[in-house]
Design an enzyme around this catalytic site. Structure first.
Site, PDB file in Angstrom:
ATOM      1  N   CYS A 190       0.770  -1.093  -0.052  1.00 50.05           N
ATOM      2  CA  CYS A 190       0.107   0.156  -0.033  1.00 50.05           C
ATOM      3  C   CYS A 190       0.885   1.341  -0.207  1.00 50.05           C
ATOM      4  O   CYS A 190       1.562   1.483  -0.818  1.00 50.05           O
ATOM      5  CB  CYS A 190      -1.060   0.038   1.170  1.00 50.05           C
ATOM      6  SG  CYS A 190      -2.403   1.042   0.937  1.00 50.05           S
TER       7      CYS A 190
ATOM      8  N   HIS B 179      -3.312  -5.863   1.036  1.00 52.94           N
ATOM      9  CA  HIS B 179      -2.735  -5.851   2.219  1.00 52.94           C
ATOM     10  C   HIS B 179      -2.704  -7.375   2.776  1.00 52.94           C
ATOM     11  O   HIS B 179      -3.745  -7.956   3.419  1.00 52.94           O
ATOM     12  CB  HIS B 179      -3.590  -5.050   3.406  1.00 52.94           C
ATOM     13  CG  HIS B 179      -3.555  -3.557   3.496  1.00 52.94           C
ATOM     14  ND1 HIS B 179      -2.564  -3.207   4.238  1.00 52.94           N
ATOM     15  CD2 HIS B 179      -4.146  -2.714   2.671  1.00 52.94           C
ATOM     16  CE1 HIS B 179      -2.652  -1.685   4.147  1.00 52.94           C
ATOM     17  NE2 HIS B 179      -3.280  -1.701   2.895  1.00 52.94           N
TER      18      HIS B 179
ATOM     19  N   GLU C  14      -0.985  -8.698   4.905  1.00 54.49           N
ATOM     20  CA  GLU C  14      -0.929  -9.052   6.435  1.00 54.49           C
ATOM     21  C   GLU C  14      -2.319  -9.111   6.900  1.00 54.49           C
ATOM     22  O   GLU C  14      -2.398  -9.563   8.258  1.00 54.49           O
ATOM     23  CB  GLU C  14      -0.115  -7.731   7.231  1.00 54.49           C
ATOM     24  CG  GLU C  14      -0.762  -6.515   7.194  1.00 54.49           C
ATOM     25  CD  GLU C  14      -0.715  -5.755   5.990  1.00 54.49           C
ATOM     26  OE1 GLU C  14      -1.236  -4.597   6.098  1.00 54.49           O
ATOM     27  OE2 GLU C  14      -0.251  -6.229   4.732  1.00 54.49           O
TER      28      GLU C  14
END
EC number: 6.3.5.3
Length: 227
Positions: free
Chosen positions: A86, A203, A205
């Site tokens: 990002c 994302h 994660e």
């Protein structure tokens, strides 16, 4: 393999990324801060999401002019692995480590939702645990995620296999209507020509445990760790 998670003023996904590396992957990881100049003890540097320096001027512009950014640039020039997620992706384009730029979303709104990504190249260090055509479910959260690169550069990237992910539907079809931000050619993630620097707007994660709704993001980390 030792990881560094970069922290700039305004980073807000640093702890999420640190948690995945330390607690799920069980790898050695440390935070490094924006004034750091030496990354020699690390094998992988991760630039997490957030709003570095409040996105003033444009996302990533100020972060790319810090001592840490110069250290990241030098680190990448040595062939070591760099991942930008990002805002981290935005910083890497500002540094010139990745081609193209990230522009405001076509609808000029912040977009936060789950998307599907199709694997375009399974031969990279970041996708080798995947197959071409695999579909991953990973969330996005950005205002400036519209990837742009001139047509001639896009053609070269295609030839070099630099496009790793495209936005698609659940069946893996790349369509304009599933493009969440207006990115050229539905591009969601790219790498440099050398294959050691990777950036993506989604994302991974946030897709690391079933309780979050998906663990598909782990495949990127597992791919890198299989080196």
């Amino acid at each position: 393999m030792k990881f560094a998670v970069c922290v700039f003023p305004g980073s807000n996904c640093d702890y999420d990324t640190y948690y995945v590396i330390r607690d799920i992957l069980e790898k050695d990881v440390e935070f490094v801060y924006w004034e750091e100049k030496n990354l020699s003890k690390y094998d992988v540097v991760v630039l997490p999401g957030g709003f570095s320096f409040g996105d003033y001027l444009r996302p990533g512009a100020l972060a790319a002019r810090t001592p840490l950014a110069q250290a990241i640039y030098d680190f990448a020039q040595k062939g070591k692995y760099v991942i930008g997620i990002c805002n981290g992706f935005q910083i890497l384009t500002e540094l010139g480590l990745l081609p193209g730029a990230l522009l405001p979303n076509l609808n000029m709104r912040f977009v936060c939702k789950w998307v599907n990504l199709r694997v375009e190249n399974e031969r990279s260090a970041f996708t080798r645990k995947l197959e071409k055509g695999d579909v991953l479910r990973i969330p996005i959260a950005h205002h400036d995620g519209r990837y742009y690169v001139p047509e001639e550069e896009l053609r070269k990237m295609e030839e070099n296999g630099q496009i790793l992910f495209r936005y698609c539907d659940e069946q893996g079809e790349v369509k304009e209507e599933v493009n969440p931000n207006g990115s050229v050619s539905n591009i969601a993630g790219v790498m440099n020509k050398e294959g050691n620097v990777f950036g993506m707007m989604p994302h991974p994660e946030r897709a690391s445990e079933d309780i979050l709704g998906s663990h598909d993001g782990l495949m990127l980390w597992y791919s890198l760790l299989s080196d």
